[in-house]
Design a protein around this motif. Structure first.
Motif, PDB file in Angstrom:
ATOM      1  N   UNK A 132       0.891  -0.753   0.283  1.00  0.00           N
ATOM      2  CA  UNK A 132       0.141  -0.170  -0.291  1.00  0.00           C
ATOM      3  C   UNK A 132       1.487   1.767   0.194  1.00  0.00           C
ATOM      4  N   UNK A 133       0.689   2.273  -1.072  1.00  0.00           N
ATOM      5  CA  UNK A 133       1.072   3.243  -0.949  1.00  0.00           C
ATOM      6  C   UNK A 133       0.198   4.094  -0.162  1.00  0.00           C
ATOM      7  N   UNK A 134       0.662   4.839   0.979  1.00  0.00           N
ATOM      8  CA  UNK A 134      -0.810   5.895   1.557  1.00  0.00           C
ATOM      9  C   UNK A 134      -0.064   7.426   1.369  1.00  0.00           C
ATOM     10  N   UNK A 135      -1.241   8.041   0.915  1.00  0.00           N
ATOM     11  CA  UNK A 135      -0.734   9.609   1.691  1.00  0.00           C
ATOM     12  C   UNK A 135      -1.321  10.960   2.440  1.00  0.00           C
ATOM     13  N   UNK A 136      -0.982  11.413   3.145  1.00  0.00           N
ATOM     14  CA  UNK A 136      -1.991  12.074   4.068  1.00  0.00           C
ATOM     15  C   UNK A 136      -1.394  13.014   4.258  1.00  0.00           C
ATOM     16  N   UNK A 137      -2.469  14.653   4.375  1.00  0.00           N
ATOM     17  CA  UNK A 137      -1.879  15.826   4.224  1.00  0.00           C
ATOM     18  C   UNK A 137      -2.846  16.552   5.252  1.00  0.00           C
ATOM     19  N   UNK A 138      -1.945  17.265   5.734  1.00  0.00           N
ATOM     20  CA  UNK A 138      -2.981  19.197   6.778  1.00  0.00           C
ATOM     21  C   UNK A 138      -1.778  20.013   6.710  1.00  0.00           C
ATOM     22  N   UNK A 139      -2.681  20.694   7.763  1.00  0.00           N
ATOM     23  CA  UNK A 139      -2.154  22.025   8.685  1.00  0.00           C
ATOM     24  C   UNK A 139      -0.755  22.087   9.520  1.00  0.00           C
ATOM     25  N   UNK A 140      -0.502  20.850  10.130  1.00  0.00           N
ATOM     26  CA  UNK A 140       0.507  21.409  11.123  1.00  0.00           C
ATOM     27  C   UNK A 140       1.042  19.598  10.935  1.00  0.00           C
ATOM     28  N   UNK A 141       2.373  20.230  11.336  1.00  0.00           N
ATOM     29  CA  UNK A 141       2.927  18.567  11.509  1.00  0.00           C
ATOM     30  C   UNK A 141       3.445  17.751  12.683  1.00  0.00           C
ATOM     31  N   UNK A 142       2.854  18.721  14.050  1.00  0.00           N
ATOM     32  CA  UNK A 142       1.275  17.939  14.654  1.00  0.00           C
ATOM     33  C   UNK A 142       1.034  17.177  14.662  1.00  0.00           C
TER      34      UNK A 142
ATOM     35  N   UNK B 174       0.623  15.746  11.220  1.00  0.00           N
ATOM     36  CA  UNK B 174       0.104  14.845  10.538  1.00  0.00           C
ATOM     37  C   UNK B 174       1.315  13.716  11.536  1.00  0.00           C
ATOM     38  N   UNK B 175       1.890  14.023  12.375  1.00  0.00           N
ATOM     39  CA  UNK B 175       2.770  13.240  13.201  1.00  0.00           C
ATOM     40  C   UNK B 175       1.392  11.971  14.151  1.00  0.00           C
ATOM     41  N   UNK B 176       0.866  12.583  14.307  1.00  0.00           N
ATOM     42  CA  UNK B 176      -0.620  12.086  14.979  1.00  0.00           C
ATOM     43  C   UNK B 176      -0.912  11.085  13.992  1.00  0.00           C
ATOM     44  N   UNK B 177      -1.643  11.563  12.805  1.00  0.00           N
ATOM     45  CA  UNK B 177      -2.410  10.561  11.786  1.00  0.00           C
ATOM     46  C   UNK B 177      -1.323   9.472  11.578  1.00  0.00           C
ATOM     47  N   UNK B 178       0.244   9.969  11.375  1.00  0.00           N
ATOM     48  CA  UNK B 178       1.458   8.712  11.084  1.00  0.00           C
ATOM     49  C   UNK B 178       1.139   8.222  11.834  1.00  0.00           C
ATOM     50  N   UNK B 179       1.026   8.593  13.603  1.00  0.00           N
ATOM     51  CA  UNK B 179       1.155   7.045  14.424  1.00  0.00           C
ATOM     52  C   UNK B 179       0.109   6.693  14.103  1.00  0.00           C
ATOM     53  N   UNK B 180      -1.110   7.403  14.322  1.00  0.00           N
ATOM     54  CA  UNK B 180      -2.350   5.831  14.421  1.00  0.00           C
ATOM     55  C   UNK B 180      -2.188   5.050  12.876  1.00  0.00           C
ATOM     56  N   UNK B 181      -1.466   5.330  11.895  1.00  0.00           N
ATOM     57  CA  UNK B 181      -2.058   5.007  10.632  1.00  0.00           C
ATOM     58  C   UNK B 181      -0.560   3.755  11.057  1.00  0.00           C
TER      59      UNK B 181
END
Length: 473
Positions: free
Chosen positions: A287-297, A299-306
């Protein structure tokens, strides 16, 4: 059945007066104008090719061709995969590649107005300079926007942001009669009669020729990150896909692909990015998954959850591409799948079937189960987030006629299965001339007749891109 006339020397002279120095005949016609990127559906040279520069030129050309019952096919970069821009009736080809101006931005209303020959890549880069994003992201970055709209191209970001249709506000169109009309408006909503705008989007140049587009933009996200997620098997990878939405995550892109197609792409690029073995286990799919958002914090939380989600679902590892260089390498491999296949394959056909996301695993399983019945290899990848799957049939040691015969049987089976599962024939590449019979089987006689009747209302003489989408020559 439509009756067409030949292009006479007198008509050529009239066309030359409209577009001086840009009307080509005989050996001067570019051979590329005989086909798109899927020549297996057939090729034919036009009698005349014209590089158009304006709405007014195209209008004048269409008036002459309509009066004389001469078939006309419009094309952009020719990157299509269904034979939609192949001039199978001969006649005139109008190319809009020279109409490539980004005309204006309206930053208050988040729109941009462009000519149809602007390349997707050029608009994407230019919009980013304004702090804006044009979300549609088809794999072929050097297709024209006119072509994208004509096929309702989808791409990798469709899972979050939608397909091209969702970003078209208005367009200027030359009808087959030569009349110039405008469909849509720059407003964000409408309930003003039938949506002629949406009828044009995805009509593959059969109803009119698009000469100007006003497209919706959004503020560009400030932070983007991609995850490379290897699995031992494709079923394991696909089974993870619904978990993202169930976990209230909203990926910008969510792609799946098998090991074999990745190897083709990386060999084509001459660069390996994805791991092929993790902890002693061979990787079978990704799988190749991309997330986007407004702040690094954020995105960091999303990456950890993902990461937690995919590892719990059986992923072998999670690799984070969090720099522009790493993301470019990862997505370059994904974007080069077709080129990699083409380089290594003599005979090639494809489908871009779309099924409900809950049926992706079942559909891919069915495709793999019938592959041994045929003499060609099957390679698959797709937009896992929206159920749009790309299935390629590849052969190097088969006779052309036998390949076509076997592919037709294979395609009929998998399209029928997709229909049975609630899917459709094409998610983004269109019908062109290569998929008409499969579309007819899928949607039925009444729906095909409705489409034919719409075609005849727009184009009574059936001169514009004949033999595509809903009727055969």
């Amino acid at each position: 059945m439509a009756q067409y006339n030949q292009v006479t020397p007198e008509i050529v002279e009239r066309l030359q007066a409209i577009a001086p120095g840009r009307v080509y005949t005989g050996a001067d016609v570019n051979e590329d104008y005989s086909r798109d990127e899927m020549p297996i559906y057939g090729t034919r040279m036009p009698d005349v090719a014209i590089d158009a520069m304006s709405t007014e030129e195209i209008s004048a050309i269409m008036k002459i061709c309509n009066e004389n019952h001469i078939p006309v096919t419009c094309r952009g970069a020719g990157t299509g995969l269904a034979g939609a821009c192949t001039p199978i009736a001969g006649g005139v080809v109008i190319c809009t590649m020279k109409m490539k101006k980004i005309l204006s931005y309206d930053t208050d209303n988040f729109t941009v107005t462009v000519q149809p020959g602007v390349l997707l890549n050029d608009l994407a880069e230019d919009a980013l300079k304004q702090g804006l994003l044009y979300p549609p992201d088809p794999g072929e970055k050097f297709a024209t926007l006119g072509g994208n709209v004509s096929t309702n191209a989808g791409g990798m970001r469709a899972v979050k942001y939608g397909a091209t249709r969702d970003y078209v506000r208005s367009m200027t169109v030359v009808l087959p009669s030569g009349e110039v009309v405008k469909f849509g408006s720059s407003v964000s909503k409408t309930s003003s009669g039938y949506s002629l705008l949406n009828l044009m989007i995805g009509s593959e140049g059969t109803l009119g020729i698009i000469t100007e587009l006003t497209l919706k933009l959004i503020p560009a996200p400030k932070v983007t990150v991609s995850l490379i997620v290897p699995y031992e098997s494709l079923p394991d990878a696909i089974a993870t896909v619904p978990q993202f939405k169930k976990a209230h995550m909203n990926p910008q892109a969510l792609e799946f692909f098998e090991r074999e197609i990745l190897i083709s792409s990386e060999e084509y690029l001459g660069k390996a990015v994805f791991p092929r073995n993790v902890g002693g286990t061979d990787v079978g799919a990704y799988l190749l998954v991309t997330f986007d958002g407004e702040t690094q914090e954020e995105i960091d939380a999303i990456v950890e959850k993902a990461a937690e989600l995919v590892l719990d679902a059986g992923a072998l590892d999670v690799l984070v591409a969090d720099t522009p260089a790493k993301m470019k390498d990862a997505w370059a491999a994904r974007s080069s799948f077709l080129e990699g296949i083409e380089e290594q394959t003599k005979l090639l056909d494809e489908c871009d079937v779309v099924v409900p996301t809950s049926r992706i695993a079942d559909f891919v399983g069915y495709v793999k189960s019938i592959e041994p019945e045929f003499g060609f290899a099957v390679k698959s990848f797709g937009h896992a987030g929206d159920g749009n799957l790309h299935i390629y049939t590849c052969a190097n040691d088969m006779e052309l006629d036998e390949f076509k015969k076997q592919v037709d049987t294979f395609m009929t089976k998998i399209y029928d299965k997709a229909t049975e599962m609630g899917g459709l024939v094409s998610g983004e590449h269109g019908i062109g001339m290569g998929k008409i019979e499969y579309l007819a089987r899928s949607v039925g006689e009444t729906n095909m007749k409705l489409m034919e009747d719409i075609k005849k209302v727009f184009d009574p003489n059936l001169i514009l891109n004949p033999g595509k989408v809903c009727y055969k020559l």
